[in-house]
Design a protein around this motif. Structure first.
Motif, short mmCIF file in Angstrom:
data_model
loop_
_atom_site.label_atom_id
_atom_site.label_comp_id
_atom_site.label_asym_id
_atom_site.label_seq_id
_atom_site.Cartn_x
_atom_site.Cartn_y
_atom_site.Cartn_z
N PHE A 1 -43.26 -48.66 -28.55
CA PHE A 1 -44.16 -49.33 -27.60
C PHE A 1 -43.34 -50.22 -26.66
CE2 PHE A 1 -48.16 -48.62 -30.22
CZ PHE A 1 -48.79 -47.90 -29.22
N ASN A 2 -42.14 -49.77 -26.35
CA ASN A 2 -41.31 -50.49 -25.40
C ASN A 2 -41.69 -50.03 -24.00
OD1 ASN A 2 -39.31 -52.00 -27.17
ND2 ASN A 2 -39.23 -49.92 -28.00
N GLU A 3 -42.51 -50.86 -23.36
CA GLU A 3 -43.06 -50.50 -22.05
C GLU A 3 -42.04 -50.79 -20.96
OE1 GLU A 3 -45.74 -48.94 -21.89
OE2 GLU A 3 -47.25 -49.67 -23.29
N PRO A 4 -42.25 -50.23 -19.75
CA PRO A 4 -41.34 -50.54 -18.65
C PRO A 4 -41.16 -52.04 -18.49
CG PRO A 4 -42.82 -48.77 -18.02
CD PRO A 4 -43.28 -49.26 -19.37
N GLY A 5 -39.91 -52.42 -18.27
CA GLY A 5 -39.57 -53.84 -18.12
C GLY A 5 -39.01 -54.46 -19.39
N THR A 6 -39.14 -53.76 -20.53
CA THR A 6 -38.61 -54.31 -21.78
C THR A 6 -37.08 -54.35 -21.71
OG1 THR A 6 -40.43 -53.21 -22.95
CG2 THR A 6 -38.60 -54.04 -24.30
N PRO A 7 -36.48 -55.51 -21.96
CA PRO A 7 -35.01 -55.57 -21.94
C PRO A 7 -34.40 -54.63 -22.99
CG PRO A 7 -35.96 -57.78 -21.94
CD PRO A 7 -37.08 -56.82 -22.20
N PHE A 8 -33.25 -54.10 -22.66
CA PHE A 8 -32.61 -53.14 -23.57
C PHE A 8 -32.11 -53.79 -24.87
CE2 PHE A 8 -31.29 -50.20 -19.82
CZ PHE A 8 -32.54 -49.60 -19.83
N ASP A 9 -31.98 -55.11 -24.88
CA ASP A 9 -31.44 -55.73 -26.10
C ASP A 9 -32.53 -56.19 -27.08
OD1 ASP A 9 -32.48 -57.86 -24.72
OD2 ASP A 9 -30.63 -59.04 -24.67
N THR A 10 -33.78 -55.79 -26.85
CA THR A 10 -34.85 -56.25 -27.75
C THR A 10 -34.77 -55.58 -29.12
OG1 THR A 10 -36.16 -54.88 -26.29
CG2 THR A 10 -37.02 -57.06 -26.75
N THR A 11 -35.03 -56.40 -30.13
CA THR A 11 -35.23 -55.86 -31.48
C THR A 11 -36.75 -55.81 -31.72
OG1 THR A 11 -34.90 -58.09 -32.33
CG2 THR A 11 -32.97 -56.65 -32.30
N THR A 12 -37.18 -55.79 -32.97
CA THR A 12 -38.62 -55.66 -33.22
C THR A 12 -39.38 -56.83 -32.59
OG1 THR A 12 -38.03 -54.62 -35.31
CG2 THR A 12 -40.34 -55.25 -35.01
N HIS A 13 -40.47 -56.52 -31.91
CA HIS A 13 -41.16 -57.57 -31.15
C HIS A 13 -42.64 -57.23 -30.97
CE1 HIS A 13 -40.05 -54.42 -28.37
NE2 HIS A 13 -40.82 -54.93 -27.43
N LEU A 14 -43.36 -58.29 -30.58
CA LEU A 14 -44.78 -58.13 -30.24
C LEU A 14 -44.90 -57.62 -28.82
CD1 LEU A 14 -46.75 -61.26 -31.44
CD2 LEU A 14 -46.99 -58.90 -32.18
N VAL A 15 -45.83 -56.72 -28.58
CA VAL A 15 -45.95 -56.08 -27.28
C VAL A 15 -47.38 -56.21 -26.76
CG1 VAL A 15 -45.76 -53.88 -26.08
CG2 VAL A 15 -44.32 -54.32 -28.05
N ASN A 16 -47.51 -56.55 -25.50
CA ASN A 16 -48.80 -56.40 -24.82
C ASN A 16 -48.80 -55.02 -24.19
OD1 ASN A 16 -49.76 -59.05 -25.34
ND2 ASN A 16 -48.36 -59.81 -23.75
N LEU A 17 -49.69 -54.17 -24.62
CA LEU A 17 -49.69 -52.78 -24.11
C LEU A 17 -50.15 -52.75 -22.65
CD1 LEU A 17 -51.20 -51.07 -27.26
CD2 LEU A 17 -48.82 -51.44 -26.66
N THR A 18 -49.57 -51.83 -21.89
CA THR A 18 -49.95 -51.73 -20.48
C THR A 18 -51.28 -50.99 -20.35
OG1 THR A 18 -48.89 -49.59 -20.18
CG2 THR A 18 -47.53 -51.53 -19.78
N PRO A 19 -51.99 -51.21 -19.24
CA PRO A 19 -53.26 -50.50 -19.04
C PRO A 19 -53.10 -48.98 -19.17
CG PRO A 19 -53.02 -52.26 -17.43
CD PRO A 19 -51.72 -52.20 -18.19
N SER A 20 -51.99 -48.41 -18.69
CA SER A 20 -51.85 -46.95 -18.75
C SER A 20 -51.70 -46.48 -20.19
CB SER A 20 -50.69 -46.45 -17.89
OG SER A 20 -49.46 -46.58 -18.55
N THR A 21 -51.00 -47.25 -21.02
CA THR A 21 -50.85 -46.86 -22.43
C THR A 21 -52.17 -47.04 -23.17
OG1 THR A 21 -48.51 -47.37 -22.42
CG2 THR A 21 -49.60 -47.40 -24.56
N ILE A 22 -52.89 -48.13 -22.87
CA ILE A 22 -54.20 -48.34 -23.51
C ILE A 22 -55.13 -47.17 -23.13
CG2 ILE A 22 -56.24 -49.83 -23.56
CD1 ILE A 22 -54.25 -52.20 -23.04
#
Ligand code: F6R
Length: 233
Positions: free
Chosen positions: A133-154
């Motif tokens: 669920f790494n949406e566009p804009g997610t930095p490449f160095d992220t580990t496990t994290h909370l995500v706000n899903l984008t309207p297109s994914t929802i």
């Protein structure tokens, strides 16, 4: 990147199955798994096969926040239905979407990942190029994290729910750094609706605008696509 182009999703699942057959024969210990429509035919093949997963630890990419593992829409439930109820694994891990503290659940999952380094990570591909669920804009160095899903994914996920309002808006996901730490990555994408994302993943610039484009920088990535998904390459 090694690209395997096949005629349709069924042929793609078969190629993926053969890759896992070989990997299991070589003694892999940890498989990173995905949910969604894409891997179902592969899991069906696992279930119908004599492959033995009893020495394998499975770590899943992601889970919706706010759904219990008994919720039929949860990814826990999906994995039980499609694979874990049918094939015994040594251990299975999925982020805890029922946790009242999503940040804590994400940190706990990072610990699990550090103790179980992934040999082969399976990925589907979002229409916007997301992985996990790494949406566009997610930095490449992220580990496990909370995500706000984008309207297109929802909107894309709404097909699995009775009513749009029931679709969760947050998830816990392995990060891009977590995915990239896998020794080998296998991405599958089928259908015309994935063609734009496939082209950007394979030929586009490496950019956080297309999370899967980071895979260009990984030393061992295999992409299995059908003719329709390859149509914009
Ligand atoms: C699922 C996941 C997602 C999906 C992607 C494609 O665990 O992490 O990134 O792989 O949304 O979904 P499908 O396969 O349904 O097209």
């Amino acid at each position: 990147m090694r690209i395997i182009q096949v005629s349709d999703a069924s042929a793609g699942a078969q190629r993926a199955f053969e890759i896992y057959e070989a990997a299991l024969a070589q003694g892999i210990k940890v498989m990173g798994l995905a949910t969604g429509a894409t891997p179902i035919a592969l899991y069906d093949r696992f279930v119908a096969s004599a492959l033995d997963f009893s020495n394998i630890t499975a770590v899943n990419l992601d889970e919706y926040l706010g759904l219990t593992s008994q919720d039929p829409q949860s990814y826990h439930y999906f994995m039980q239905q499609h694979l874990f109820n049918h094939k015994p694994f040594k251990q299975t891990f999925i982020p805890d979407g029922a946790s009242s503290d999503g940040q804590q659940a994400a940190r706990a999952y990072d610990k699990i990942l550090s103790q179980n380094p992934i040999d082969i990570q399976l990925l589907g591909l979002g229409r916007n190029g997301h992985i996990g669920f790494n949406e566009p804009g997610t930095p490449f160095d992220t580990t496990t994290h909370l995500v706000n899903l984008t309207p297109s994914t929802i909107a894309a996920n709404a097909r699995f729910f009775d009513e749009p309002a029931a679709v969760p808006t947050q998830a816990i996901s392995m990060g891009i750094a977590s995915v990239m730490s896998a020794k080998k990555i296998l991405l599958m994408a089928f259908g015309e609706e994935k063609a734009t994302a496939v082209a950007a993943t394979v030929n586009g610039p490496v950019t956080t605008d297309v999370p899967a484009s980071v895979l260009q920088t990984h030393p061992d990535v295999t992409i299995i696509i059908d003719d329709a998904a390859a149509s914009k390459l």
